[in-house]
Design an enzyme around this catalytic site. Sequence first.
Site, PDB file in Angstrom:
ATOM      1  N   CYS A  23       0.832  -1.204   0.000  1.00 57.91           N
ATOM      2  CA  CYS A  23       0.000   0.000   0.000  1.00 57.91           C
ATOM      3  C   CYS A  23       0.861   1.246   0.000  1.00 57.91           C
ATOM      4  O   CYS A  23       2.086   1.173   0.079  1.00 57.91           O
ATOM      5  CB  CYS A  23      -0.954   0.014   1.183  1.00 57.91           C
ATOM      6  SG  CYS A  23      -0.120   0.357   2.745  1.00 57.91           S
ATOM      7  N   CYS A  26       3.456   1.700   2.719  1.00 60.42           N
ATOM      8  CA  CYS A  26       4.711   0.954   2.520  1.00 60.42           C
ATOM      9  C   CYS A  26       5.685   1.781   1.689  1.00 60.42           C
ATOM     10  O   CYS A  26       6.890   1.813   1.956  1.00 60.42           O
ATOM     11  CB  CYS A  26       4.455  -0.357   1.770  1.00 60.42           C
ATOM     12  SG  CYS A  26       3.245  -1.428   2.529  1.00 60.42           S
ATOM     13  N   ASP A 477      12.900  24.908 -32.921  1.00 56.69           N
ATOM     14  CA  ASP A 477      14.100  25.348 -33.614  1.00 56.69           C
ATOM     15  C   ASP A 477      13.862  25.037 -35.096  1.00 56.69           C
ATOM     16  O   ASP A 477      13.133  24.098 -35.416  1.00 56.69           O
ATOM     17  CB  ASP A 477      15.297  24.551 -33.081  1.00 56.69           C
ATOM     18  CG  ASP A 477      16.549  24.798 -33.893  1.00 56.69           C
ATOM     19  OD1 ASP A 477      16.901  25.963 -34.089  1.00 56.69           O
ATOM     20  OD2 ASP A 477      17.162  23.809 -34.333  1.00 56.69           O
ATOM     21  N   ASP A 679      16.917  19.810 -31.996  1.00 57.90           N
ATOM     22  CA  ASP A 679      17.537  18.535 -32.398  1.00 57.90           C
ATOM     23  C   ASP A 679      18.575  18.048 -31.400  1.00 57.90           C
ATOM     24  O   ASP A 679      19.181  17.007 -31.589  1.00 57.90           O
ATOM     25  CB  ASP A 679      18.127  18.631 -33.812  1.00 57.90           C
ATOM     26  CG  ASP A 679      19.241  19.664 -33.919  1.00 57.90           C
ATOM     27  OD1 ASP A 679      19.658  20.183 -32.868  1.00 57.90           O
ATOM     28  OD2 ASP A 679      19.690  19.947 -35.045  1.00 57.90           O
ATOM     29  N   ASP A 683      21.219  22.791 -29.178  1.00 54.59           N
ATOM     30  CA  ASP A 683      20.054  23.405 -28.534  1.00 54.59           C
ATOM     31  C   ASP A 683      20.003  23.144 -27.034  1.00 54.59           C
ATOM     32  O   ASP A 683      18.984  23.397 -26.399  1.00 54.59           O
ATOM     33  CB  ASP A 683      18.758  22.864 -29.171  1.00 54.59           C
ATOM     34  CG  ASP A 683      18.607  23.330 -30.607  1.00 54.59           C
ATOM     35  OD1 ASP A 683      19.018  24.463 -30.900  1.00 54.59           O
ATOM     36  OD2 ASP A 683      18.077  22.569 -31.430  1.00 54.59           O
TER      37      ASP A 683
END
Length: 797
Positions: A23, A26, A477, A679, A683
Amino acid sequence: MDQTIKARPNIEPITIPVEGMTCASCVRRVETAAAKVPGVAASSVNFATKKLSFEPGEDFSPEALTAAIEKVGYEVPPGAMQRAMRDAGYPSPAAVSKAAHAGHDHAHHDHPDHVAAEGHGGHDHMHMHGDGTLKRDLVIALILTLPLFVLEMGSHAYEPMHHWLMGAVDTQTLYYAYFALATVVIFWPGLRFLKTGLPALFRGAPEMNSLVAVGVLAAYGYSVVATFAPGLLPENARFVYYEAATVIVTLILFGRLLEARASGRAGQAISKLAGLQAKTARVERDGRTADIPTEDVVVGDILVIRPGERIAVDGTVIDGSSHVDESMISGEPVPVEKGEGASVVGGTINKTGSFRFRAEKVGRDTMLAQIIRMVEQAQGAKLPIQTMVDKVTAWFVPAVIALAAATFLVWLVLGPSLSHAVVAAVAVLIIACPCAMGLAVPMSIMVGSGRAAELGVLFRKGDALQELRDVDMVVFDKTGTITKGKPELTDLVMAEGFAEDEVLALIASVEALSEHPTADAIVRAAEVKKIALRPATNFRATAGYGIEAEVEGRAIAVGSDRLMEKLGLDVQAFAAETDRMGEDAKSPVYAAVDGRLAAVIAVADELKPDSMGAIRALHDLGLKVAMVSGDRRGTAEAIARRVGIDHVLAEVLPEGKVEAIAALRAGAHAPRKIAFVGDGINDAPALAAADVGIAVGTGTDVAIESADVVLSGGSLAGVADAIAVSRATIRNIKENLFWAFGYNVALIPVAAGILYPTFGIQLSPMIGAGAMAFSSIFVVVNALRLRTVRVKERNTR
C-alpha cells in the site's frame, strides 16, 4: 564484506524490486528508510512497479541499503541489487573488491550485459511466481470459506434452511466446525496479512496489512470467545463472525490477484521492448563466422545479417544493402533502405537483402537499452501530484485505526450490543484500506509512459509527464528540427540550348573544390544522378559573389546575381523563377558556361515531410506554435507560412535562443508555459531553459541529457503524441484519485454506522472487503485505458 562504491560524475538512478509492499504507506516507509542510508543521494518508490529508484552518492554501500530495507520489514530479492547496478553501468561489489586488490578500478564489466535476459527476465519470473502463490492461496481460501459462508449466510437469508440446520446440527458443534475452517483460512492463506501487518503495527508504522490483520483478528477473536467462553459475553452478544473474517481474507486475496495480473499488463511496454533484443548474433572472428550470444558481441566485431533476421546491436553498414523495418523506434511501417555507411539499430528487423556491419554500441550503450532505461525511469518517476497523495496516506492509516477505535467505543456505549460495536469497528478497518490511493498515480504513470514509448516518445524526466499537460505554446528550432538541417538541390532550371546533366556535371566539378554548404548540396545531387565529376582548374572564389573555374577548357561561373552582372550577363530571363523561389524561402544561384547564362539553381534546407502535419496536430490540440531561426526574416517567415507557424523569431544567434524563449514566455497578455523542440545538438541551453525540453532523436543517440522528453523516432508527430499522452495521463490520475478518495469519504461513515440510527443499516465487513477490492481493481482497469491513447488524427507523418 561490506563494499562501498564511488559515484560516477554522471549519476544514473539504480532501480531495484522491493518485495512486501502492499500500500501507499509501505511506499513512504521504504523511501524514508532508503533516504536515511549514507551514500543514497535521493530515493523514490513506485507502488505500481513495486520498485525503488535511488541515486548513489559518495561511498554508497549496497549492503547497507539492503539491510535498511529489510529492517523496516521489506525485502530485496537475492541478486537483484547486483543485477540492477550492473544494468546501470556500475561494477558489482565483488568487482570493486577485486579491482581494489589489483590496485586499480574497472568502470565496466569485461563483457557488456545482456539487457533483456537477466534484468527483465528475473523480474518477470518473480512476477509469475508471485501470481502462482496468490492463486494457490486464493483457491485454498475459497474452498474453505464457501461452506462456512453458505451455511451461515444461507441460514440468515432463507428461514427454512435455518430451521433445517438447527435441527440437523447442534449449534455448538456448528461453531466448532466454523472455528476449524476459519482458523485454517486465517493462519494459512491469510497469514501473509498477519506476518506483514502486525510487525508494522508494533513498530508504530501501521499500513494496509495492519488494517486487514486487526480487522480479521478482531472478528475471529470475538468469535473464538463466543465459541469457547460465551459466559464472558452478554447474552445478547453471543454471536460468531467467522464467515466475515474468512470472506474478508478471500475477497482481498481475489482483489490482489486481479490487481497483480492487471499490473502485469500495465508493464507490457517494458516486456515488449526487452523482447526486441536479438538472442544471438552472427559474428566474423579469426576468419570464421559463428553464432554467439548477443551479450558476447564487443565493439568492432563484424556482424553478418541475413534476410528476416533481427539486428543484434547498433553499428554501421560496411557492405551489402537491404531494407530494415525500424518501426520499433520510428513508428513508421515502411522499411528504410540501408547501404554502405548507413546506421543500423539493434532490435530492428532486416527484410530482404543481406549486409555486414561493424558493431559500434553494445550492451547497455545500444539505443534499445537506452530506451528501456528511459521507460523504466519514467515509469518509476514521482510526479508533483504524488507528493500530495503521499502526505495524505502518511496519516491515513493511523487515522483509520483511531476512527475504528472511536467507532467501537461509541457503539459500546450507545449501541445495542458489544457485537454491534465490534462489527462496526471491523467494517471501518476493512473498508478504509488505502490500496486504491496507493495505486492511483503510479499505475497511470506506468501505463501512460509505456504507451508514450510505443509512440516513440520517451519521458527522460518523470515530472515532464505532468508539466507537458499545461504547455500552451510549442517553440521549434528551425534547422534540423522543422527542416532536414542539410541543404539540398531543390531546383535546376535550364536556359534554352543547355542540357541539364551536362550543366550539372560542369558546375558540380567546380563546386567540388568549395567548402560552402551550397557546394556540398550540388555535388551530392550529381552523385545521386551518378554524374561523373571532371577536373577543374584555375579555381577562384570571391566572397559575396561566387566561384569561377575552368573545366576541360570551358569557363564556368556559379554565384549570385552580382557575379552575373559583373560578367555582363542579364538574369531577367529567370525573373519569374527566382520570384517563385523567394516565396518558397529558397535562395537562387546562377550558373554561366562560356560567358552565357546557363541555369538558375536553388539550394534549400528542405522541410521534413512531417513538419506541416505535426504543426497542424498541435493547432488541433489548441496550442500556439512558434519558430526560432537564425535565418533572415524573409526566409524564416516564408517557411513559417508554408507550415502554418503562428510566431516567428528570426535572425536569432544560437546563444540568443534562451532569451527568445524568455520573451515568448512573458507573452503579450499572460505568462505562457513553453515547450521547446530542438535537435539536441546545439540546442542544449534552450532545451534546459524551456518549461519542457523536447529533443528530436538524431541517429542512434537518444540519450540527450538536456531534454525532458526525447522523440526516439525523430518524427515531429511525436510532439503532439507526447502532449496527448500527458493530458490523458493526468486526467486519468485525477479520475483515479477522485474515485479512491471519494470511495473512502463516502463509505467510511457508512461503515462506522452513520445510517444505523435512522435506517437501521449496518455495513457488513464482508461488503467492505468486496468494496475495497473493487476500488483497487477499478483504479487499475481505468489506468489500462491509457494503452489506447493517440492523437485523434495521426496521419501527420
